[in-house]
Design a protein around this motif. Structure first.
Motif, PDB file in Angstrom:
ATOM      1  N   ASP A   1       0.818  -1.211   0.000  1.00  0.00           N
ATOM      2  CA  ASP A   1       0.000   0.000   0.000  1.00  0.00           C
ATOM      3  C   ASP A   1       0.859   1.272   0.000  1.00  0.00           C
ATOM      4  N   GLY A   2       2.020   1.177  -0.645  1.00  0.00           N
ATOM      5  CA  GLY A   2       2.825   2.369  -0.868  1.00  0.00           C
ATOM      6  C   GLY A   2       3.948   2.627   0.103  1.00  0.00           C
ATOM      7  N   GLU A   3       4.308   1.655   0.932  1.00  0.00           N
ATOM      8  CA  GLU A   3       5.422   1.843   1.874  1.00  0.00           C
ATOM      9  C   GLU A   3       6.719   1.332   1.249  1.00  0.00           C
ATOM     10  N   PHE A   4       7.729   2.193   1.252  1.00  0.00           N
ATOM     11  CA  PHE A   4       9.043   1.861   0.710  1.00  0.00           C
ATOM     12  C   PHE A   4      10.118   2.356   1.664  1.00  0.00           C
ATOM     13  N   VAL A   5      11.309   1.803   1.532  1.00  0.00           N
ATOM     14  CA  VAL A   5      12.520   2.418   2.067  1.00  0.00           C
ATOM     15  C   VAL A   5      13.202   3.049   0.860  1.00  0.00           C
ATOM     16  N   HIS A   6      13.461   4.378   0.902  1.00  0.00           N
ATOM     17  CA  HIS A   6      14.021   5.032  -0.281  1.00  0.00           C
ATOM     18  C   HIS A   6      14.702   6.351   0.089  1.00  0.00           C
ATOM     19  N   GLU A   7      15.453   6.848  -0.871  1.00  0.00           N
ATOM     20  CA  GLU A   7      16.084   8.161  -0.712  1.00  0.00           C
ATOM     21  C   GLU A   7      15.025   9.258  -0.829  1.00  0.00           C
ATOM     22  N   ASN A   8      15.108  10.254   0.045  1.00  0.00           N
ATOM     23  CA  ASN A   8      14.256  11.442  -0.094  1.00  0.00           C
ATOM     24  C   ASN A   8      15.053  12.673   0.329  1.00  0.00           C
ATOM     25  N   PRO A   9      15.604  13.386  -0.650  1.00  0.00           N
ATOM     26  CA  PRO A   9      16.408  14.576  -0.306  1.00  0.00           C
ATOM     27  C   PRO A   9      15.590  15.689   0.335  1.00  0.00           C
ATOM     28  N   ASN A  10      14.262  15.669   0.119  1.00  0.00           N
ATOM     29  CA  ASN A  10      13.423  16.728   0.665  1.00  0.00           C
ATOM     30  C   ASN A  10      13.188  16.609   2.163  1.00  0.00           C
TER      31      ASN A  10
END
Length: 400
Positions: A323-332
């Motif tokens: 349902d849209g959960e990831f581990v990922h890069e987010n520079p913001n």
């Protein structure tokens, strides 16, 4: 005067002697006559007989063997031929009193059986029969998740469930489950859990041991799924479990600790889901990884103008729920990583940590989430398998 003497002809005396000799055995014993000969039994040897099982049957399972048996003699030859002219393989018993097919038959097939046997009387008898197999309304394949070819070189993580996704609904779940086996080396207890009518998951009681070899078999050919659906074909596949990689993400400390084979090797600041979109609690299992990925909330039903809707391009993304959960890069969110939770439910990392995580974690590896403020990850949410206790997990089996 002397009395008158009586004289017997010599020829008559010799004939009487020969007659007496013919009525006795040469060794002074009993009757030595052969069946049907003067002085012997009137019985003759029983001729051979041949039976075919199932006899002139129709609608049988293609896995039911055709068996031919001989009585009062031995089989000399047996031939089973399909309507297409193909000869079905079979084998005799060592004493040649029986014969059976050694390969499965086809669905909706007609087979001609011809057999010969020779009796003790030396005569040969023939028996013929016909067998017709059932015609399914539909055939269902057993699709495996993850696809074995996709993880052949990398192996799977210690949290990876084994999933069969069938091509049609399963009504007779117990019959199908009996046809499924999982063998692990080293051996670990495990059980099946039916998520719905098409998907059944297998997991061990605890996470897989690193280095485990998992052999999965589905002997579903000929198995009745119910409502006219039958298994399409058998399959056997093997998985290899790689090193243990477990990430422990804590929403209170906003840190994620990384454990490799039980030892902590790294800790990194994170930002998880904000109050309106909290990250689910509990063990998550990585199901996909993409170096570049467009995240679109519409893929799970949250679309504009819903304020929770989003669409963004992200790097080093690894899916941990459906349902849209990831581990990922987010520079913001780098400024919030390590001190506050501001995401839509994902676990945000800075560029260096996201790349490191991407390079070390893969399919089947585990991310355990605590103190997120969110609900428990549902068991049906792709790989929410570990949200159930072992006792509750076992209740999901059709054989309980």
């Amino acid at each position: 005067m002397f009395p008158k003497k009586t004289f017997f002809p010599l020829a008559g005396i010799l004939a009487a002697t020969l007659l007496l000799s013919a009525c006795s055995s040469g060794d002074g014993g009993g009757d030595s006559g052969t069946p049907g000969s003067p002085g012997g039994s009137s019985q003759t040897a029983t001729p051979a007989s041949v039976t075919i099982e199932p006899a002139n049957a129709s609608g049988i399972s293609p896995t039911t063997p055709i068996v031919v048996k001989a009585a009062n003699g031995k089989l000399t030859d047996v031939t089973v031929t399909s309507s297409k002219g193909k000869t079905v393989a079979g084998e005799f018993s060592p004493d040649k009193l029986s014969w059976k097919t050694t390969e499965v038959l086809g669905y909706a097939g007609t087979y001609q059986v011809k057999a010969h046997a020779q009796g003790a009387d030396g005569k040969t008898v023939e028996q013929q029969g016909q067998v017709t197999t059932l015609a399914p309304k539909k055939q269902a394949n057993a699709n495996l998740i993850p696809a074995p070819g996709a993880v052949k070189s990398t192996g799977v993580g210690v949290g990876q469930p084994i999933v069969f996704s069938f091509g049609a609904p399963v009504k007779n779940k117990a019959a199908v489950e009996k046809a499924l086996t999982v063998e692990s080396s080293p051996k670990q207890d495990g059980s099946w859990y039916w998520m719905d009518d098409k998907n059944v998951h297998y997991r061990p009681k605890e996470y897989w041991q690193p280095g485990t070899t998992i052999t999965v078999t589905a002997k579903i050919y000929g198995v009745d799924f119910g409502d006219g659906v039958y298994g399409a074909e058998d399959r056997t596949e093997t998985y290899k479990v790689h090193d243990s990689w477990i990430a422990k993400a804590d929403g209170s400390s906003e840190q994620m600790q990384i454990f490799h084979n039980g030892s902590m090797v790294k800790s990194m600041p994170i930002s998880m889901g904000k109050d309106a979109t909290p990250t689910h609690l509990g063990p998550h299992v990585i199901s996909d990884k993409q170096a570049n990925y467009t995240m679109d909330s519409c893929t799970y039903g949250v679309c504009p103008p819903d304020p929770k809707a989003y669409r963004s391009d992200e790097k080093f993304s690894e899916r941990i729920s459906n349902d849209g959960e990831f581990v990922h890069e987010n520079p913001n969110s780098v400024g919030q990583q390590g001190n506050s939770n501001v995401s839509h439910g994902c676990i945000n990392l800075n560029a260096a940590n996201a790349e490191w995580f991407f390079n070390n974690f893969g399919l089947g590896d585990v991310v355990e989430v605590t103190n997120s403020g969110g609900p428990q990850l549902p068991v049906w949410d792709l790989y929410g398998d570990w949200s159930k206790s072992w006792a509750d997990w076992q209740k999901g089996s059709a054989l309980q």
